[in-house]
Design a protein around this motif. Sequence first.
Motif, short mmCIF file in Angstrom:
data_model
loop_
_atom_site.label_atom_id
_atom_site.label_comp_id
_atom_site.label_asym_id
_atom_site.label_seq_id
_atom_site.Cartn_x
_atom_site.Cartn_y
_atom_site.Cartn_z
N ARG A 85 0.67 -1.13 -0.03
CA ARG A 85 0.16 0.06 -0.06
C ARG A 85 0.74 1.31 -0.03
O ARG A 85 0.58 2.36 -0.80
N ALA A 86 1.87 1.24 0.59
CA ALA A 86 2.91 2.43 0.75
C ALA A 86 3.58 2.71 -0.64
O ALA A 86 3.53 3.75 -1.19
N TYR A 87 3.85 1.61 -1.35
CA TYR A 87 4.41 1.74 -2.49
C TYR A 87 3.57 2.34 -3.63
O TYR A 87 3.72 3.08 -4.40
N VAL A 88 2.03 1.77 -3.48
CA VAL A 88 1.22 2.12 -4.46
C VAL A 88 0.61 3.57 -4.37
O VAL A 88 0.47 4.71 -5.03
N ALA A 89 0.71 4.03 -2.92
CA ALA A 89 0.54 5.34 -2.58
C ALA A 89 1.58 6.34 -3.05
O ALA A 89 1.25 7.28 -3.65
N ASP A 90 2.94 6.08 -3.07
CA ASP A 90 3.82 6.63 -3.56
C ASP A 90 3.83 6.97 -5.00
O ASP A 90 4.05 7.97 -5.71
N LEU A 91 3.51 5.58 -5.63
CA LEU A 91 3.00 5.72 -7.12
C LEU A 91 2.15 6.62 -7.59
O LEU A 91 2.13 7.48 -8.65
N ASN A 92 0.76 6.54 -7.02
CA ASN A 92 -0.11 7.36 -7.15
C ASN A 92 0.03 8.79 -7.06
O ASN A 92 -0.37 9.51 -7.74
N THR A 93 0.97 9.36 -6.17
CA THR A 93 1.56 10.71 -5.96
C THR A 93 2.30 11.05 -6.98
O THR A 93 2.12 11.89 -7.44
N ARG A 94 3.00 10.18 -7.57
CA ARG A 94 3.84 10.66 -8.89
C ARG A 94 3.01 10.71 -10.05
O ARG A 94 3.24 11.56 -10.71
N ILE A 95 1.94 9.78 -9.97
CA ILE A 95 0.87 9.90 -11.09
C ILE A 95 0.05 11.19 -11.13
O ILE A 95 0.11 12.13 -12.10
N ALA A 96 -0.24 11.54 -10.18
CA ALA A 96 -0.87 12.95 -9.79
C ALA A 96 -0.01 14.05 -10.22
O ALA A 96 -0.23 15.06 -10.74
N ARG A 97 1.13 13.86 -9.85
CA ARG A 97 2.30 15.00 -10.06
C ARG A 97 2.22 15.10 -11.50
O ARG A 97 2.48 16.22 -12.27
#
Length: 128
Positions: A85-97
């Motif tokens: 979940r932490a990895y996916v959260a980081d990935l989603n943050t980068r996608i949003a950016r």
Amino acid sequence: MQHWYESSIDRQIREAAERGEFDDLPGTGKPLPGAGEVLPDDWWLRDLVQRENLSAAIPATLLLRRDIEDLPDTVAKKNSEQAVRAYVADLNTRIARAHRGELAGPAIALALVDADDAVRQWRSRRTR
């Protein structure tokens, strides 16, 4: 009346071929790598990165695309659901950016990753 023009470069290539200078090149008679395959839009960039070993020079948006392609293998290596979940959260943050244009590189259209789906994939790979 037909006119034919041969540039100096074309002439040099023709003369070298006539002398047999291209006869023993490596790969002679073998198909070109990737011939007949359907290539992704950024094939030329991937080839350049691999050929020149430019992994540090890949724009962030293209790295993000690669991270999403590698997601199943990446989450399979995580030791806990919390880590997935932490990895996916980081990935989603980068996608949003990337959607906001804050990351370097060409614009990309990527959907956010469903953390619950990533956890389901992680669990299913661990039970095999």
